[in-house]
Design an enzyme around this catalytic site. Structure first.
Site, short mmCIF file in Angstrom:
data_model
loop_
_atom_site.label_atom_id
_atom_site.label_comp_id
_atom_site.label_asym_id
_atom_site.label_seq_id
_atom_site.Cartn_x
_atom_site.Cartn_y
_atom_site.Cartn_z
N SER A 81 2.17 4.51 -7.30
CA SER A 81 1.88 3.17 -7.82
C SER A 81 2.83 2.19 -7.16
O SER A 81 4.00 2.52 -6.93
CB SER A 81 2.08 3.15 -9.33
OG SER A 81 2.14 1.82 -9.80
N SER A 82 2.33 1.00 -6.90
CA SER A 82 3.22 -0.03 -6.33
C SER A 82 4.35 -0.33 -7.31
O SER A 82 5.44 -0.72 -6.91
CB SER A 82 2.43 -1.31 -6.07
OG SER A 82 1.30 -1.02 -5.28
N ARG A 83 4.10 -0.15 -8.61
CA ARG A 83 5.13 -0.43 -9.62
C ARG A 83 6.30 0.55 -9.56
O ARG A 83 7.36 0.27 -10.14
CB ARG A 83 4.52 -0.36 -11.02
CG ARG A 83 3.70 -1.55 -11.35
CD ARG A 83 2.87 -1.32 -12.58
NE ARG A 83 1.81 -2.32 -12.63
CZ ARG A 83 1.87 -3.43 -13.34
NH1 ARG A 83 2.90 -3.67 -14.10
NH2 ARG A 83 0.89 -4.30 -13.31
N GLY A 116 -1.92 6.49 -2.08
CA GLY A 116 -3.10 6.40 -2.94
C GLY A 116 -4.15 5.48 -2.32
O GLY A 116 -5.32 5.84 -2.18
N HIS A 117 -3.71 4.28 -1.91
CA HIS A 117 -4.65 3.35 -1.28
C HIS A 117 -5.19 3.94 0.02
O HIS A 117 -6.37 3.81 0.34
CB HIS A 117 -3.94 2.04 -0.92
CG HIS A 117 -3.35 1.30 -2.06
ND1 HIS A 117 -1.99 1.22 -2.28
CD2 HIS A 117 -3.94 0.60 -3.06
CE1 HIS A 117 -1.76 0.47 -3.35
NE2 HIS A 117 -2.92 0.10 -3.85
N LEU A 139 0.81 -1.22 0.00
CA LEU A 139 0.00 0.00 0.00
C LEU A 139 0.84 1.27 0.00
O LEU A 139 1.94 1.31 0.55
CB LEU A 139 -0.91 0.00 1.23
CG LEU A 139 -1.80 -1.23 1.36
CD1 LEU A 139 -2.64 -1.14 2.63
CD2 LEU A 139 -2.70 -1.41 0.14
N HIS A 140 0.29 2.29 -0.63
CA HIS A 140 0.89 3.62 -0.62
C HIS A 140 -0.21 4.64 -0.31
O HIS A 140 -1.37 4.26 -0.08
CB HIS A 140 1.60 3.91 -1.95
CG HIS A 140 0.75 3.63 -3.15
ND1 HIS A 140 -0.37 4.38 -3.46
CD2 HIS A 140 0.84 2.68 -4.12
CE1 HIS A 140 -0.92 3.91 -4.56
NE2 HIS A 140 -0.21 2.88 -4.98
N GLN A 153 -10.09 1.04 -15.33
CA GLN A 153 -10.63 0.10 -14.35
C GLN A 153 -11.87 0.69 -13.68
O GLN A 153 -12.88 -0.01 -13.49
CB GLN A 153 -9.56 -0.21 -13.29
CG GLN A 153 -10.06 -0.99 -12.11
CD GLN A 153 -8.94 -1.45 -11.20
OE1 GLN A 153 -8.26 -2.43 -11.49
NE2 GLN A 153 -8.71 -0.75 -10.10
N LYS A 156 -6.43 6.86 -10.74
CA LYS A 156 -5.17 6.45 -11.38
C LYS A 156 -5.43 5.34 -12.43
O LYS A 156 -4.90 5.38 -13.52
CB LYS A 156 -4.20 5.98 -10.30
CG LYS A 156 -3.06 5.13 -10.75
CD LYS A 156 -1.92 5.95 -11.26
CE LYS A 156 -0.74 5.13 -11.72
NZ LYS A 156 -0.80 3.71 -11.60
O1 PAF Z 1 -6.57 -1.77 -8.58
C1 PAF Z 1 -6.20 -2.84 -8.05
O2 PAF Z 1 -5.38 -2.88 -7.13
C2 PAF Z 1 -6.78 -4.16 -8.56
O3 PAF Z 1 -6.96 -4.11 -9.93
C3 PAF Z 1 -8.07 -4.56 -7.83
C4 PAF Z 1 -9.19 -3.57 -8.08
C5 PAF Z 1 -7.81 -4.67 -6.34
C6 PAF Z 1 -8.54 -5.92 -8.35
O4 PAF Z 1 -7.58 -6.90 -8.15
#
Ligand code: PAF
Length: 287
Positions: free
Chosen positions: A182-184, A33-34, A30-31, A150, A146
């Site tokens: 981003s985690s990336r 953003g989350h 987590l960062h 999705q 972000k």
């Molecule tokens: O955005 C994400 O981290 C993922 O795509 C999610 C929504 C948790 C689904 O695995």
């Protein structure tokens, strides 16, 4: 804060939670953003459930699922600090038991942008999000802008499958130099990390042009492409100026649009976006 793994543990814990319940789906590591999603949910809901699951079905075979960063203890401490009540950390066998064969496919919206180069990605996302919704039964669900596509795909799924859930899309959280969190980002070495600012810099250039009166979709795409081309470590994968709901590419003069992009910096694929609105200008990129 309680942590559960199995569906039966989840159901028992969920039954105790006051409503409305907000869900914050995550893949962990987590960062800010989350955490901004968790805090927003905390503010708006009586109970907050976060999920941590690195969903294998949204990774393509060439994308390294095993290399995806993980740190469960740190994640749990951060979620507790953000006021989360319950964390669901299912294992792959809980989500995908043997003989699993049911998928949620959102059609047109997933063929473009990220879906064009990652054809099975959104099938994995929509399916796991449906399973997370079915398990947690939230009234609200929090996603980040972000991952703009999705968010659109999940909103479509919620409408099409009649989930009684309000999808709340929260603003992008950025590092001080503009890089979207981003985690990336942890994959980037120091030179690449510096180069990665080209995404937000290019969107900012388009934003400034839009404010100065540039309305042509092609011209806005070209401004972004030109800034990215100036960064030797960055390779533009796509730049899109699309309708924010249908995700179809726009032509000619626009008043609203979603400028979104994917760029490779080394082996790391980064995405960013900016919503352009004629009334208030733009959102997501700080001036
Ligand atoms: O955005 C994400 O981290 C993922 O795509 C999610 C929504 C948790 C689904 O695995």
């Amino acid at each position: 804060m309680k942590t559960v793994n199995t569906i039966s543990e989840l159901r028992a814990a969920r039954a105790e939670l006051p409503e409305p319940v907000g869900i914050v789906p995550t893949m962990g590591f987590l960062h800010e953003g989350h955490l901004s999603l968790a805090r927003r949910a905390r503010h708006e809901c009586a109970s907050v459930v976060a999920t941590i699951f690195v969903n294998p079905t949204q990774f393509a075979p060439e994308e390294d699922l095993d290399a995806y960063p993980r740190d469960l203890d740190r994640d749990l401490a951060l979620l507790e600090g953000a006021g989360v009540d319950l964390v669901w950390t299912p294992t792959p066998d809980v989500m995908y038991p043997p003989n699993f064969q049911t998928w949620v496919i959102v059609e047109d919206l997933t063929r473009v942008l990220e879906g064009a180069s990652r054809p099975t990605h959104f099938r994995g996302v929509a399916t796991v999000v449906a399973m997370l919704f079915n398990g947690v039964q939230p009234q609200r669900a929090y996603f980040g802008q972000k991952d703009a596509q999705q968010a659109v795909v999940v909103q479509r799924m919620v409408q099409d499958l009649n989930y009684p859930i309000e999808v709340v899309v929260c603003p992008i959280v950025r590092e001080a130099d503009g890089l979207a969190m981003s985690s990336r980002n942890t994959y980037l070495n120091p030179d690449q990390r510096q180069a990665a600012t080209v995404l937000s810099r290019s969107l900012k250039a388009a934003k400034l042009a839009f404010h100065a009166g540039e309305r042509d979709a092609d011209a806005l795409r070209a401004i972004v492409a030109e800034v990215v081309a100036s960064e030797p470590l960055a390779q533009l994968e796509y730049i899109s100026c699309a309708h924010p709901e249908t995700l179809q590419e726009l032509d000619g003069s626009i008043e609203n649009g979603l400028l979104s992009m994917a760029v490779r910096v080394g082996r790391t694929r980064l995405i960013d976006n900016l919503v352009i609105t004629g009334d208030s200008g733009t959102r997501n990129v700080k001036t």
